[in-house]
Design a protein around this motif. Structure first.
Motif: not given
Length: 303
Positions: A194-205, A216-225
């Motif tokens: 999740a941290v990596a995705v938030a930092s990446s400028r290009t990752l789409e999928v 727990q993972s889903a909540q972290t990913l939700l907060d990130m998005v």
């Protein structure tokens, strides 16, 4: 079948068929070669590799499901890729490479000028293999790197290895698609991703299907998005212990981001087609003025 494509699946190939394939490769008439799950002799595999080396048209090479079955074949493929300059996508899913095999292949992958998509799913990789793969995700645009990476079903990779990959993804300037499905990642690794995705400028999928995630993972990913700007447009969470409600919330947020991007793209296109159309914003209003001299002139006036 696409023009310029040779696609054969699950067959035992004769010497005559191999000769035809190699002739087509040398004539530069093949853009896609797929021998998925086929049986061929050691000698014939060598002939195919020499054909790949000589081809200037081959863009996609699919050797999935055990074609690259031993170290000798890995060496022959590596030699072919050192000479080849055209292959953009290489699929080795289901090959028993192990870290040792990838170490032999890696120098050719690292210097290949065109390679942008690599499938190493179910290749029996571990943390040493991940370290090599991270080298294919350069942190700046000065060097070409992968845009699509598949590492599905490599359970030998530990959380340490996945953490190393997450760091590389965060800083990669080119990666757009990352498939990690059917790896035992768990919530800890998902948090790093999740941290990596938030930092990446290009990752789409990002494909995390069947990776042992929970709410727990889903909540972290939700907060990130929800709270961080991200290029992510597709997040696959099927076959995890995640509530349908959380999955839907994440999907809705990603859809909203995609709709906003499409709207902005349409507005940019409209402005390019009609440069006299201006867009309002909160601090100023753009007003169209014409000179009366025949051509329309754009004057920007703050109101």
């Amino acid at each position: 079948m696409l023009p310029g494509a040779i696609q054969i699946s699950g067959e035992t190939l004769s010497g005559a068929e191999i000769r035809d394939i190699c002739e087509s490769l040398r004539e530069n008439s093949v853009r896609l070669l797929s021998l998925r799950g086929c049986q061929l002799s050691e000698r014939d595999f060598g002939h195919v590799c020499r054909g790949v080396a000589e081809s200037r048209s081959l863009a996609q090479l699919n050797l999935n499901l055990g074609i690259v079955s031993n170290i000798n074949r890995v060496k022959q493929l590596a030699e072919a890729l050192k000479t080849n300059r055209s292959v953009q996508s290489l699929f080795l899913h289901g090959s028993p490479l192990t870290d040792a095999g990838l170490a032999l292949l890696n120098p050719a992958l690292s210097i290949h000028p065109s390679l942008v998509a690599l499938d190493l799913g179910d290749c029996m990789l571990g943390d040493e293999g991940i370290n090599l793969i991270c080298g294919l995700l350069p942190p700046d645009g000065a060097k070409s790197g992968l845009k699509e990476l598949t590492l599905s079903a490599n359970p030998g990779i530990t959380s340490k290895g996945w953490g190393r990959l997450a760091i590389a993804v965060a800083h990669s300037s080119q990666l757009r698609v990352l498939n990690l499905d059917y790896n035992p990642l768990g919530d800890q690794v998902a948090g790093m991703l999740a941290v990596a995705v938030a930092s990446s400028r290009t990752l789409e999928v990002l494909d995390l299907e069947g990776t042992g995630l929970t709410n727990q993972s889903a909540q972290t990913l939700l907060d990130m998005v929800e709270n961080y700007p991200t290029a992510l447009r597709t997040l696959i969470l099927a076959e995890n212990n995640i509530s349908p409600e959380l999955q839907q919330q994440i999907s809705d947020l990603l859809s909203e981001g995609e709709e906003e991007e499409e709207t902005e793209a349409h507005e940019v296109t409209a402005r390019e087609k009609n440069p006299w159309i201006c867009q309002n914003n909160s601090s100023s209003q753009m007003v169209l003025m014409t000179s009366g001299l025949g051509d329309s002139l754009l004057a920007e006036t703050e109101m």
